[in-house]
Write an enzyme that holds these catalytic residues in place. Sequence first.
Site, PDB file in Angstrom:
ATOM      1  N   LYS A   1      20.064  28.147 -20.290  1.00 27.90           N
ATOM      2  CA  LYS A   1      19.655  27.966 -18.957  1.00 27.90           C
ATOM      3  C   LYS A   1      19.974  29.242 -18.209  1.00 27.90           C
ATOM      4  CE  LYS A   1      17.108  24.362 -19.515  1.00 27.90           C
ATOM      5  NZ  LYS A   1      15.537  24.483 -19.511  1.00 27.90           N
TER       6      LYS A   1
ATOM      7  N   SER B   1      18.576  24.022 -14.772  1.00 33.37           N
ATOM      8  CA  SER B   1      19.520  23.069 -14.845  1.00 33.37           C
ATOM      9  C   SER B   1      20.712  23.418 -14.023  1.00 33.37           C
ATOM     10  CB  SER B   1      19.480  22.574 -15.871  1.00 33.37           C
ATOM     11  OG  SER B   1      20.803  21.532 -16.139  1.00 33.37           O
TER      12      SER B   1
ATOM     13  N   TYR C   1      23.664  24.929 -24.706  1.00 36.52           N
ATOM     14  CA  TYR C   1      22.569  24.639 -24.041  1.00 36.52           C
ATOM     15  C   TYR C   1      22.500  25.206 -22.653  1.00 36.52           C
ATOM     16  CZ  TYR C   1      19.604  21.897 -20.678  1.00 36.52           C
ATOM     17  OH  TYR C   1      18.902  21.378 -19.697  1.00 36.52           O
TER      18      TYR C   1
HETATM   19  C1  WQD Z   1      25.282  10.913 -17.028  1.00 37.34           C
HETATM   20  C2  WQD Z   1      26.622  10.251 -16.692  1.00 37.34           C
HETATM   21  C3  WQD Z   1      28.137  10.564 -18.536  1.00 37.34           C
HETATM   22  C4  WQD Z   1      25.472   8.007 -21.513  1.00 37.34           C
HETATM   23  C5  WQD Z   1      22.386  15.916 -19.033  1.00 37.34           C
HETATM   24  C6  WQD Z   1      22.151  17.365 -19.204  1.00 37.34           C
HETATM   25  C7  WQD Z   1      21.810  18.019 -17.983  1.00 37.34           C
HETATM   26  C8  WQD Z   1      20.614  17.256 -17.549  1.00 37.34           C
HETATM   27  C9  WQD Z   1      20.759  16.048 -17.185  1.00 37.34           C
HETATM   28  C10 WQD Z   1      18.691  18.681 -18.708  1.00 37.34           C
HETATM   29  C11 WQD Z   1      27.790  10.890 -17.220  1.00 37.34           C
HETATM   30  C12 WQD Z   1      27.669   8.767 -18.541  1.00 37.34           C
HETATM   31  C13 WQD Z   1      26.007   8.897 -20.540  1.00 37.34           C
HETATM   32  C14 WQD Z   1      26.279   6.923 -21.837  1.00 37.34           C
HETATM   33  C15 WQD Z   1      27.626   7.044 -20.033  1.00 37.34           C
HETATM   34  N1  WQD Z   1      19.403  17.460 -18.524  1.00 37.34           N
HETATM   35  N2  WQD Z   1      27.108   8.373 -19.636  1.00 37.34           N
HETATM   36  N3  WQD Z   1      27.420   6.455 -21.161  1.00 37.34           N
HETATM   37  O1  WQD Z   1      25.356  14.542 -18.953  1.00 37.34           O
HETATM   38  O2  WQD Z   1      24.934  14.595 -16.482  1.00 37.34           O
HETATM   39  O3  WQD Z   1      23.529  15.701 -17.921  1.00 37.34           O
HETATM   40  O4  WQD Z   1      21.287  15.349 -18.531  1.00 37.34           O
HETATM   41  O5  WQD Z   1      18.733  19.698 -17.699  1.00 37.34           O
HETATM   42  O6  WQD Z   1      21.674  19.146 -18.590  1.00 37.34           O
HETATM   43  O7  WQD Z   1      23.517  17.772 -19.858  1.00 37.34           O
HETATM   44  O8  WQD Z   1      23.512  13.152 -18.061  1.00 37.34           O
HETATM   45  O9  WQD Z   1      22.671  10.988 -18.467  1.00 37.34           O
HETATM   46  O10 WQD Z   1      24.115  12.264 -20.445  1.00 37.34           O
HETATM   47  O11 WQD Z   1      25.088  11.347 -18.559  1.00 37.34           O
HETATM   48  O12 WQD Z   1      28.708   6.769 -19.493  1.00 37.34           O
HETATM   49  O13 WQD Z   1      25.928   6.160 -22.994  1.00 37.34           O
HETATM   50  O14 WQD Z   1      26.386   8.907 -17.591  1.00 37.34           O
HETATM   51  O15 WQD Z   1      29.112  10.397 -19.259  1.00 37.34           O
HETATM   52  O16 WQD Z   1      28.826  10.798 -16.473  1.00 37.34           O
HETATM   53  P1  WQD Z   1      24.576  14.551 -17.887  1.00 37.34           P
HETATM   54  P2  WQD Z   1      23.920  11.889 -18.867  1.00 37.34           P
END
Ligand code: WQD
Length: 343
Positions: free
Chosen positions: A157, A128, A153
Amino acid sequence: MTFPKIIVTGGLGYIGSHTCVELIHSGYEVIIADNLSNADISVLDGIHSITGIKPRFIQVDLSDSDSTLTFFNGFKDIAGIIHFAAFKAVGKSVQFPLKYYKNNVGSMINIVYNMLELGISNLIFSSSCTVYGQPDQLPVSESSPIQAAWSPYGNTKQICEEILNDVCSSQNRFNGIALRYFNPIGAHESALIGELPLGTPNNLMPFITQTAIGLRSELKVFGSDYNTPDGTAIRDYLHVVDLAKAHVTALERLLKKENTSNNEFYNLGTGKGSSVLEVIQSFEKTSGTSLNYVMAERRPGDVEAVYADTTKAKEILGWETELSLDDMTRSAWKWEQALKARS
Ligand code: WQD
């Protein structure tokens, strides 16, 4: 004619199931190992409906060494393994770190140990972009520094990449490729498989589609005061089908012995950053709906912006994304609607 056998751990999960479809389309015999902790057995029917082939499925806890040994002893002539099986909720990993270390690191150790015992020499590892933390420079290349993990997490990785690196250094016949995903979203065009978050989704895309379909009352945009063009955080979203295809490309690189090192790693992204608001705008365009969202506080642990330098994957691995952000949001919406029709 016998087709090369590939074990896919976590093969009933989101990325794993899409990869199984692409492997079967490419002529491989797929064997799925999954403990069903974060996947539903119905996904097997989805893979079957799409490909016409129902892969062998074994329910197994790969973090248990005896179960893993028994599982591996059931198979001969395995050409390679694609290892997805892991817990991936960042917030949960902070709450239950030991559960994450036991599962994510324990499974990796058990799998690699059995591979060495049985002479299975090709491993594709699901890593990741979290290994980069908040990068100092954008886009992030594979030579960008690995920073201290922001969560247990992310640390699992990093540790698993280090295990792979050390094993490859000590066993020159063992080949590993770590694939560092950015943000996979979307679903197969058939809407027969897709992301199945258990409970309240952590990730943006399923929260958007569940809000639009009425399962959630509103989407909270976590942070509107970032130093980005529209104030919302930026990520590199890629279509899960493009990501699945990258696994077949990486596996074939090893099977054809095209790898130049026995331990390679690649960033898998589009190379383009999109803000939360841009994802919402794409979704509203492709779904024809108006999303109910509000601006909220930043989410602790979020990085401001991260997107991939895709040069290495394109020029060495020979892979690049083909599908657009609109393709991603359109397919995610079609999948959410299909889920509603089934319920
Ligand atoms: C994306 C953006 C949130 C939810 C995660 C894992 C990473 C990988 C991908 C596995 C951010 C914003 C989110 C919401 C929001 N997975 N958001 N409202 O955190 O970039 O990465 O998934 O490998 O390891 O950490 O993805 O989809 O949670 O967030 O505004 O209700 O959307 O703040 O900016 P993230 P995400």
